[in-house]
Design an enzyme around this catalytic site. Structure first.
Site, PDB file in Angstrom:
ATOM      1  CG  ASP A 113      -2.275  -0.723   1.189  1.00 10.05           C
ATOM      2  OD1 ASP A 113      -2.502  -0.684  -0.215  1.00 10.05           O
ATOM      3  OD2 ASP A 113      -3.109  -1.050   1.953  1.00 10.05           O
ATOM      4  CE  LYS A 152      -4.641   1.800   1.836  1.00  9.02           C
ATOM      5  NZ  LYS A 152      -4.953   1.077   2.979  1.00  9.02           N
ATOM      6  CG  HIS A 192      -2.361  -4.794  -3.182  1.00 10.68           C
ATOM      7  ND1 HIS A 192      -1.646  -4.033  -3.826  1.00 10.68           N
ATOM      8  CD2 HIS A 192      -3.143  -4.301  -2.119  1.00 10.68           C
ATOM      9  CE1 HIS A 192      -2.045  -2.599  -3.372  1.00 10.68           C
ATOM     10  NE2 HIS A 192      -2.943  -2.681  -2.413  1.00 10.68           N
ATOM     11  CG  HIS A 193      -6.650  -3.673  -3.934  1.00 12.64           C
ATOM     12  ND1 HIS A 193      -7.130  -3.903  -2.783  1.00 12.64           N
ATOM     13  CD2 HIS A 193      -5.825  -2.521  -3.634  1.00 12.64           C
ATOM     14  CE1 HIS A 193      -6.788  -3.504  -1.786  1.00 12.64           C
ATOM     15  NE2 HIS A 193      -5.922  -2.154  -1.998  1.00 12.64           N
TER      16      HIS A 193
HETATM   17  P1  C2E Z   1      -7.545  -1.467   3.736  1.00 12.75           P
HETATM   18  O1  C2E Z   1      -8.371  -1.064   4.997  1.00 12.75           O
HETATM   19  O2  C2E Z   1      -6.089  -1.760   4.224  1.00 12.75           O
HETATM   20  O3  C2E Z   1      -8.256  -2.741   3.405  1.00 12.75           O
HETATM   21  C1  C2E Z   1      -7.675  -3.742   2.568  1.00 12.75           C
HETATM   22  C2  C2E Z   1      -8.702  -4.622   1.996  1.00 12.75           C
HETATM   23  O4  C2E Z   1      -9.098  -5.445   2.811  1.00 12.75           O
HETATM   24  C3  C2E Z   1      -9.761  -4.222   1.160  1.00 12.75           C
HETATM   25  O5  C2E Z   1      -9.512  -3.545  -0.123  1.00 12.75           O
HETATM   26  C4  C2E Z   1     -10.686  -5.329   1.225  1.00 12.75           C
HETATM   27  O6  C2E Z   1     -10.143  -6.125  -0.055  1.00 12.75           O
HETATM   28  C5  C2E Z   1     -10.463  -5.788   2.473  1.00 12.75           C
HETATM   29  N1  C2E Z   1     -11.490  -5.459   3.282  1.00 12.75           N
HETATM   30  C6  C2E Z   1     -11.687  -4.407   3.987  1.00 12.75           C
HETATM   31  N2  C2E Z   1     -12.874  -4.548   4.757  1.00 12.75           N
HETATM   32  C7  C2E Z   1     -13.631  -5.608   4.128  1.00 12.75           C
HETATM   33  C8  C2E Z   1     -14.666  -6.233   4.597  1.00 12.75           C
HETATM   34  O7  C2E Z   1     -15.887  -5.679   5.277  1.00 12.75           O
HETATM   35  N3  C2E Z   1     -15.200  -7.336   3.694  1.00 12.75           N
HETATM   36  C9  C2E Z   1     -14.196  -7.925   2.686  1.00 12.75           C
HETATM   37  N4  C2E Z   1     -14.558  -8.997   2.305  1.00 12.75           N
HETATM   38  N5  C2E Z   1     -13.091  -7.311   2.682  1.00 12.75           N
HETATM   39  C10 C2E Z   1     -12.711  -6.253   3.195  1.00 12.75           C
HETATM   40  P2  C2E Z   1     -10.295  -2.400  -0.747  1.00 12.75           P
HETATM   41  O8  C2E Z   1     -11.714  -2.859  -0.507  1.00 12.75           O
HETATM   42  O9  C2E Z   1      -9.869  -2.457  -2.229  1.00 12.75           O
HETATM   43  O10 C2E Z   1      -9.932  -1.194  -0.284  1.00 12.75           O
HETATM   44  C11 C2E Z   1      -8.865  -0.626  -0.248  1.00 12.75           C
HETATM   45  C12 C2E Z   1      -8.501   0.503   0.618  1.00 12.75           C
HETATM   46  O11 C2E Z   1      -9.731   1.477   0.602  1.00 12.75           O
HETATM   47  C13 C2E Z   1      -8.750   0.140   2.128  1.00 12.75           C
HETATM   48  O12 C2E Z   1      -7.490  -0.547   2.679  1.00 12.75           O
HETATM   49  C14 C2E Z   1      -9.127   1.400   2.690  1.00 12.75           C
HETATM   50  O13 C2E Z   1      -8.193   2.294   3.073  1.00 12.75           O
HETATM   51  C15 C2E Z   1      -9.755   1.952   1.774  1.00 12.75           C
HETATM   52  N6  C2E Z   1     -11.405   1.747   1.981  1.00 12.75           N
HETATM   53  C16 C2E Z   1     -12.100   0.686   1.585  1.00 12.75           C
HETATM   54  N7  C2E Z   1     -13.482   0.835   1.970  1.00 12.75           N
HETATM   55  C17 C2E Z   1     -13.790   1.999   2.670  1.00 12.75           C
HETATM   56  C18 C2E Z   1     -14.688   2.770   3.452  1.00 12.75           C
HETATM   57  O14 C2E Z   1     -15.704   2.042   3.515  1.00 12.75           O
HETATM   58  N8  C2E Z   1     -14.167   3.861   4.058  1.00 12.75           N
HETATM   59  C19 C2E Z   1     -13.048   4.275   4.031  1.00 12.75           C
HETATM   60  N9  C2E Z   1     -12.720   5.483   4.803  1.00 12.75           N
HETATM   61  N10 C2E Z   1     -12.069   3.565   3.534  1.00 12.75           N
HETATM   62  C20 C2E Z   1     -12.315   2.630   2.714  1.00 12.75           C
HETATM   63 FE    FE Z   2      -4.143  -1.463  -1.223  1.00 12.43          FE
HETATM   64 FE    FE Z   3      -3.096  -2.811   4.003  1.00  8.41          FE
END
Ligand code: C2E
Ligand code: FE
Ligand code: FE
Ligand code: SIN
Ligand code: SIN
Length: 377
Positions: A224, A227, A285-286
């Site tokens: 990441d 970020k 990674h995504h």
């Molecule tokens: P992160 O917080 O490091 O989350 C990494 C990944 O963990 C997410 O990538 C997703 O694949 C998984 N993940 C997180 N929460 C859940 C969940 O409830 N269920 C499942 N199945 N997987 C989950 P993703 O979705 O591509 O998000 C990338 C980044 O975007 C996140 O990194 C976070 O920094 C941000 N993000 C994602 N959703 C939100 C949100 O609703 N609000 C905010 N403020 N940031 C978000």
């Molecule tokens: Fe990421």
């Molecule tokens: Fe992470």
């Protein structure tokens, strides 16, 4: 153990194997009785002898093999004295032996010549020359091999300096991400260790090298890095993101790719295993195996193994811990979610299995690298 200790400097194993092979060819042309040349690396930190690289391609069984040096007294003695050792009769000398000696006996090796390799004063490893003929290592042969030992040692130490340069640069880059409190240091440590754990359990089924496994530990925390280019207002937003904010957020992958490209350019890491792994981890990674991921919507095997591993480690840790936008989930819910993502064909099922079937190791990592804030909450 510090996750990112610079002493975990691994040479480009493939290059080392090729060099051993061509050196072996030269040796064999003059002394056909020298059937095998092998190299075991010594890790100062853990005091383990690891990674037997050799000129025979049938050494797979010895890859991933680690032995504490103190449990091999004969080698410990060589390391202390700096002396060389000739064994004229392997079965007679090693009645009960280490995995390495058992392996030699099983394949009919009868004599050996062993030389410690030093980096300055520090032990860097051992070179083993083995023969299927008894007493093959006469004074003449040994004198000839000593020259080759010096060349192999030089080549290895040169490569290690390159890897140490990569490690130093990666630490600066990871520090950059840590500084903005984007990810806690603990999250980065856990990511590193989950990723290594998964890779280690896939070593046999995927024919992975020790180097690949160590690089998972080193490079997973970079995933990441992009970020750093996302504004705090989005990164730290308590609720869900608007479609515009989500577009900005997804862009962390492209920003990360630019940063990694710069690192690789600067270090002239054209197409090495290390640069490929860094690029794949950050860039993919995504991605999801069913094609629903981003940024490219790659499918299945189009996604590199290193990225599929990091995707599992990343989701696991995101679910287990508190995020600005979500609370920490209990373990049974996390496990169910990962299994469901695997069943839906999104996460790599083998990687999920490798992580969740090794609960002891997993809980150990969580304990060693618990977030300070989570202990209080
Ligand atoms: P992160 O917080 O490091 O989350 C990494 C990944 O963990 C997410 O990538 C997703 O694949 C998984 N993940 C997180 N929460 C859940 C969940 O409830 N269920 C499942 N199945 N997987 C989950 P993703 O979705 O591509 O998000 C990338 C980044 O975007 C996140 O990194 C976070 O920094 C941000 N993000 C994602 N959703 C939100 C949100 O609703 N609000 C905010 N403020 N940031 C978000
Ligand atoms: Fe990421
Ligand atoms: Fe992470
Ligand atoms: C080893 O298994 O590490 C080598 C044992 C020996 O050759 O003494
Ligand atoms: C390796 O080089 O050992 C593994 C390569 C890969 O699976 O990407």
């Amino acid at each position: 153990m510090d996750t990112h200790s610079p002493s975990q400097a691994w040479p480009q194993e493939r290059d080392l194997v090729q060099q051993l092979e061509s050196i072996h060819d030269i040796v064999r042309a003059r002394y056909p009785t020298v059937d095998r040349v092998a190299f075991a690396l010594y890790d100062q930190d853990t005091e383990l002898l690891k990674t037997f690289v050799s000129s025979n391609s049938d050494d797979v069984a010895l890859r991933g093999h680690e032995a504490p040096l103190r449990e091999v007294p004969s080698l410990l003695e060589l390391a202390r004295s700096g002396g060389h050792r000739v064994v004229d009769d392997i079965p007679g000398t090693f009645r009960t032996g280490s995995l390495h000696t058992e392996w030699l006996k099983a394949r009919g090796y009868l004599s050996s010549y062993t030389t410690p390799i030093f980096d300055g004063q520090a032990l860097a490893g051992f070179l083993f020359y083995d023969s299927k003929q008894a007493a093959a290592f006469t004074a003449e042969v040994c004198g000839f091999l000593d020259d080759f030992s010096r060349i192999i040692a030089k080549l290895y130490l040169l490569q290690r300096q390159v890897v140490e340069g990569i490690i130093a640069t990666v630490h600066v880059a990871v520090g950059l991400a840590g500084m903005r409190d984007i990810e806690t240091r603990e999250h980065l440590h856990r990511m590193a260790h989950y990723s290594k754990l998964i890779a280690r359990h896939l070593m046999v089924s995927h024919d992975l090298s020790d180097e690949f496994v160590e690089y998972m530990l080193l490079f997973a925390p970079l995933h990441d890095i992009g970020k750093v280019g996302v504004p705090d207002s989005i990164l730290l937003k308590p609720g869900s993101l608007s479609p515009q904010e989500w577009d900005v957020m997804k862009n962390h992958v492209r920003i990360g790719m630019d940063i990694i490209d710069q690192i690789c350019d600067e270090m002239s890491l054209a197409d090495s295993l290390s640069s490929r792994m860094m690029r794949n981890i950050v860039g993919q990674h995504h991605e999801r195996c069913d094609g629903t991921g981003y940024p490219r919507g790659l499918h299945g095997d189009e996604i590199s193994l290193e990225a599929r591993i990091v995707a599992v480690a990343d989701m696991f840790d995101a679910l287990c811990t508190h995020r600005p936008y979500k609370p920490a989930w209990p373990m049974d819910r996390v496990t169910a979610e990962l299994r469901s993502e695997a069943a839906l064909g999104r996460l790599d099922a083998e990687c999920v299995d490798a992580l969740l079937s090794n609960l002891d190791e997993l809980l150990d990592i969580q304990q060693r690298f618990a977030d300070p804030s989570q202990l209080n909450s």
